[in-house]
Design an enzyme around this catalytic site. Structure first.
Site, PDB file in Angstrom:
ATOM      1  N   LYS A  16      -0.810  77.535 125.656  1.00 45.65           N
ATOM      2  CA  LYS A  16      -0.185  77.511 126.995  1.00 45.65           C
ATOM      3  C   LYS A  16      -1.225  77.253 128.080  1.00 45.65           C
ATOM      4  O   LYS A  16      -1.045  76.411 128.939  1.00 45.65           O
ATOM      5  CB  LYS A  16       0.491  78.861 127.310  1.00 45.65           C
ATOM      6  CG  LYS A  16       1.577  79.270 126.367  1.00 45.65           C
ATOM      7  CD  LYS A  16       2.200  80.593 126.804  1.00 45.65           C
ATOM      8  CE  LYS A  16       1.253  81.774 126.750  1.00 45.65           C
ATOM      9  NZ  LYS A  16       0.761  82.119 125.398  1.00 45.65           N
ATOM     10  N   ARG A 130     -11.687  81.015 119.615  1.00 41.93           N
ATOM     11  CA  ARG A 130     -11.653  80.773 121.069  1.00 41.93           C
ATOM     12  C   ARG A 130     -12.823  81.474 121.753  1.00 41.93           C
ATOM     13  O   ARG A 130     -13.173  82.604 121.411  1.00 41.93           O
ATOM     14  CB  ARG A 130     -10.338  81.299 121.649  1.00 41.93           C
ATOM     15  CG  ARG A 130     -10.328  81.229 123.174  1.00 41.93           C
ATOM     16  CD  ARG A 130      -8.980  81.427 123.770  1.00 41.93           C
ATOM     17  NE  ARG A 130      -8.391  82.716 123.508  1.00 41.93           N
ATOM     18  CZ  ARG A 130      -7.181  83.062 123.891  1.00 41.93           C
ATOM     19  NH1 ARG A 130      -6.427  82.193 124.542  1.00 41.93           N
ATOM     20  NH2 ARG A 130      -6.702  84.252 123.620  1.00 41.93           N
ATOM     21  N   ARG A 163     -12.654  87.181 123.802  1.00 48.45           N
ATOM     22  CA  ARG A 163     -11.796  88.192 124.419  1.00 48.45           C
ATOM     23  C   ARG A 163     -11.610  89.389 123.489  1.00 48.45           C
ATOM     24  O   ARG A 163     -11.519  89.234 122.284  1.00 48.45           O
ATOM     25  CB  ARG A 163     -10.424  87.571 124.735  1.00 48.45           C
ATOM     26  CG  ARG A 163     -10.395  86.893 126.069  1.00 48.45           C
ATOM     27  CD  ARG A 163      -9.165  86.058 126.326  1.00 48.45           C
ATOM     28  NE  ARG A 163      -7.900  86.654 125.949  1.00 48.45           N
ATOM     29  CZ  ARG A 163      -6.724  86.071 126.183  1.00 48.45           C
ATOM     30  NH1 ARG A 163      -6.672  84.888 126.789  1.00 48.45           N
ATOM     31  NH2 ARG A 163      -5.606  86.655 125.819  1.00 48.45           N
ATOM     32  N   ARG A 174       0.170  91.240 119.299  1.00 44.65           N
ATOM     33  CA  ARG A 174       0.618  90.406 120.434  1.00 44.65           C
ATOM     34  C   ARG A 174       1.767  89.492 120.002  1.00 44.65           C
ATOM     35  O   ARG A 174       2.688  89.232 120.776  1.00 44.65           O
ATOM     36  CB  ARG A 174      -0.554  89.580 120.976  1.00 44.65           C
ATOM     37  CG  ARG A 174      -1.519  90.428 121.806  1.00 44.65           C
ATOM     38  CD  ARG A 174      -2.883  89.775 121.954  1.00 44.65           C
ATOM     39  NE  ARG A 174      -2.848  88.491 122.604  1.00 44.65           N
ATOM     40  CZ  ARG A 174      -3.810  87.564 122.478  1.00 44.65           C
ATOM     41  NH1 ARG A 174      -4.866  87.809 121.725  1.00 44.65           N
ATOM     42  NH2 ARG A 174      -3.710  86.428 123.109  1.00 44.65           N
TER      43      ARG A 174
HETATM   44  P1  AP5 Z   1      -4.987  78.746 124.789  1.00 39.66           P
HETATM   45  O1  AP5 Z   1      -4.611  77.553 125.616  1.00 39.66           O
HETATM   46  O2  AP5 Z   1      -6.024  79.685 125.307  1.00 39.66           O
HETATM   47  O3  AP5 Z   1      -3.669  79.522 124.315  1.00 39.66           O
HETATM   48  P2  AP5 Z   1      -2.683  80.471 125.114  1.00 39.66           P
HETATM   49  O4  AP5 Z   1      -1.302  80.195 124.595  1.00 39.66           O
HETATM   50  O5  AP5 Z   1      -2.893  80.354 126.587  1.00 39.66           O
HETATM   51  O6  AP5 Z   1      -3.198  81.843 124.523  1.00 39.66           O
HETATM   52  P3  AP5 Z   1      -3.430  83.266 125.186  1.00 39.66           P
HETATM   53  O7  AP5 Z   1      -4.032  84.101 124.096  1.00 39.66           O
HETATM   54  O8  AP5 Z   1      -4.201  83.160 126.457  1.00 39.66           O
HETATM   55  O9  AP5 Z   1      -1.968  83.690 125.449  1.00 39.66           O
HETATM   56  P4  AP5 Z   1      -1.477  85.109 125.651  1.00 39.66           P
HETATM   57  O10 AP5 Z   1      -0.112  84.810 126.128  1.00 39.66           O
HETATM   58  O11 AP5 Z   1      -1.562  86.050 124.522  1.00 39.66           O
HETATM   59  O12 AP5 Z   1      -2.560  85.694 126.653  1.00 39.66           O
HETATM   60  P5  AP5 Z   1      -2.564  85.968 128.213  1.00 39.66           P
HETATM   61  O13 AP5 Z   1      -3.899  85.679 128.724  1.00 39.66           O
HETATM   62  O14 AP5 Z   1      -1.383  85.346 128.907  1.00 39.66           O
HETATM   63  O15 AP5 Z   1      -5.441  78.150 123.363  1.00 39.66           O
HETATM   64  C1  AP5 Z   1      -5.904  79.031 122.361  1.00 39.66           C
HETATM   65  C2  AP5 Z   1      -7.142  78.401 121.677  1.00 39.66           C
HETATM   66  O16 AP5 Z   1      -6.755  77.205 121.006  1.00 39.66           O
HETATM   67  C3  AP5 Z   1      -8.253  77.988 122.651  1.00 39.66           C
HETATM   68  O17 AP5 Z   1      -9.484  78.220 122.017  1.00 39.66           O
HETATM   69  C4  AP5 Z   1      -8.032  76.486 122.845  1.00 39.66           C
HETATM   70  O18 AP5 Z   1      -9.258  75.835 123.125  1.00 39.66           O
HETATM   71  C5  AP5 Z   1      -7.481  76.072 121.500  1.00 39.66           C
HETATM   72  N1  AP5 Z   1      -6.503  74.981 121.563  1.00 39.66           N
HETATM   73  C6  AP5 Z   1      -5.449  74.899 122.409  1.00 39.66           C
HETATM   74  N2  AP5 Z   1      -4.760  73.769 122.166  1.00 39.66           N
HETATM   75  C7  AP5 Z   1      -5.414  73.150 121.125  1.00 39.66           C
HETATM   76  C8  AP5 Z   1      -5.193  71.956 120.402  1.00 39.66           C
HETATM   77  N3  AP5 Z   1      -4.182  71.154 120.682  1.00 39.66           N
HETATM   78  N4  AP5 Z   1      -6.026  71.651 119.402  1.00 39.66           N
HETATM   79  C9  AP5 Z   1      -7.061  72.450 119.117  1.00 39.66           C
HETATM   80  N5  AP5 Z   1      -7.363  73.581 119.761  1.00 39.66           N
HETATM   81  C10 AP5 Z   1      -6.523  73.935 120.759  1.00 39.66           C
HETATM   82  O19 AP5 Z   1      -2.288  87.551 128.226  1.00 39.66           O
HETATM   83  C11 AP5 Z   1      -3.245  88.469 127.741  1.00 39.66           C
HETATM   84  C12 AP5 Z   1      -2.775  89.869 128.025  1.00 39.66           C
HETATM   85  O20 AP5 Z   1      -2.616  90.051 129.455  1.00 39.66           O
HETATM   86  C13 AP5 Z   1      -1.401  90.245 127.436  1.00 39.66           C
HETATM   87  O21 AP5 Z   1      -1.498  90.701 126.099  1.00 39.66           O
HETATM   88  C14 AP5 Z   1      -0.967  91.340 128.410  1.00 39.66           C
HETATM   89  O22 AP5 Z   1      -1.592  92.554 128.132  1.00 39.66           O
HETATM   90  C15 AP5 Z   1      -1.473  90.849 129.761  1.00 39.66           C
HETATM   91  N6  AP5 Z   1      -0.485  90.026 130.479  1.00 39.66           N
HETATM   92  C16 AP5 Z   1      -0.640  88.720 130.892  1.00 39.66           C
HETATM   93  N7  AP5 Z   1       0.469  88.298 131.515  1.00 39.66           N
HETATM   94  C17 AP5 Z   1       1.345  89.349 131.506  1.00 39.66           C
HETATM   95  C18 AP5 Z   1       2.686  89.527 131.970  1.00 39.66           C
HETATM   96  N8  AP5 Z   1       3.371  88.522 132.585  1.00 39.66           N
HETATM   97  N9  AP5 Z   1       3.269  90.732 131.781  1.00 39.66           N
HETATM   98  C19 AP5 Z   1       2.607  91.769 131.180  1.00 39.66           C
HETATM   99  N10 AP5 Z   1       1.352  91.656 130.695  1.00 39.66           N
HETATM  100  C20 AP5 Z   1       0.731  90.452 130.852  1.00 39.66           C
END
Ligand code: AP5
Length: 218
Positions: A16, A130, A163, A174
């Protein structure tokens, strides 16, 4: 007309954040990433950061009222009126209802919800490799998207980190939280006819073309 008000949904590690940043750059619109905002608050040691940290380390969602508060504040700034990519929000039914209220108050509506799909094996493989920049939020993958200089952010020169929530048992939790709390809002947006699927499995250099195809060419 180019669609510019969008939410990007999908399981953790589906890509994402990577896609949100590409869309923001290609379409010239602000990217609002709640995970980055929360991680920034944690690293700055603010009260918000102290409240959020324990939930994040466990792979739980941070309390709805806290996250809704930061999104409301961000959406009070004028730059989002013409368009935005919302990455990581909403993640629960309460958050989706809050977003509806925020947008109604602004007199605008969501154009599209992009749902990024990826297999669990892809997710686990990616998240374990990552590396993220704690300062500017840039994201790398040691193998597929490495920084120019090992361990150093291309954007701001800060040392990259793994992370805390990218450990296997936390990633699995998660994924459960995603299924329990976030999938129901995907169904809600599907019923409203807002959802378009994009693949999280494509190679990095194919992402832009897919995004342009789904959102309309620039
Ligand atoms: P990446 O783009 O980083 O993936 P992502 O889907 O953004 O993954 P996240 O782990 O950031 O999502 P998440 O929803 O768990 O975390 P968030 O930060 O929102 O890609 C992943 C990896 O793959 C990277 O290394 C990238 O380089 C690689 N990659 C991507 N595309 C690729 C491709 N096509 N080919 C090869 N490699 C590729 O949330 C974290 C925490 O914050 C949550 O657990 C929660 O505690 C809190 N939080 C955040 N938002 C909220 C909310 N709205 N409500 C409550 N708690 C929240």
């Amino acid at each position: 007309m180019i669609t510019t008000r969008l939410v990007i949904l999908g399981p953790p590690g589906s890509g994402k954040g990577t896609r949100a940043k590409i869309i923001g750059r290609v379409y010239g619109i602000p990217v609002v990433t709640t995970g980055d905002m929360l991680r920034e608050a944690v690293s700055e040691g603010t009260e918000l950061g102290r409240l959020a940290e324990a939930y994040m380390k466990r792979g739980e969602l941070v309390r709805d009222d806290i996250v809704i508060g930061i999104v409301e504040e961000r959406f009070s700034k004028p730059d989002v009126e013409e368009g935005f990519v919302l990455d990581g929000f909403p993640r629960s039914v309460k958050q989706a209802e809050a977003l509806d209220r925020i947008l109604v108050k602004m007199g605008i509506a969501l154009d599209i919800v992009l749902n990024v799909t990826a297999r669990s094996e892809t997710i686990l493989g990616r998240l374990s490799l990552r590396r993220s920049c704690p300062k500017c939020g840039a994201v790398y993958h040691i193998k597929d998207m490495p920084p120019k200089q090992e361990g150093i952010c291309d954007e701001c020169g800060s040392p990259l980190v793994q992370r805390d929530d990218d450990k296997e048992e936390i990633i699995l939790h998660r994924l459960e939280v995603y299924r329990d709390q976030t999938v129901p809002i995907l169904e809600r947006y599907k019923k409203a006819g807002k959802v378009k699927e994009i693949s999280g499995e494509l190679e990095i250099d194919q992402i832009i073309d897919e995004v342009k195809r789904v959102l309309g060419g620039v």
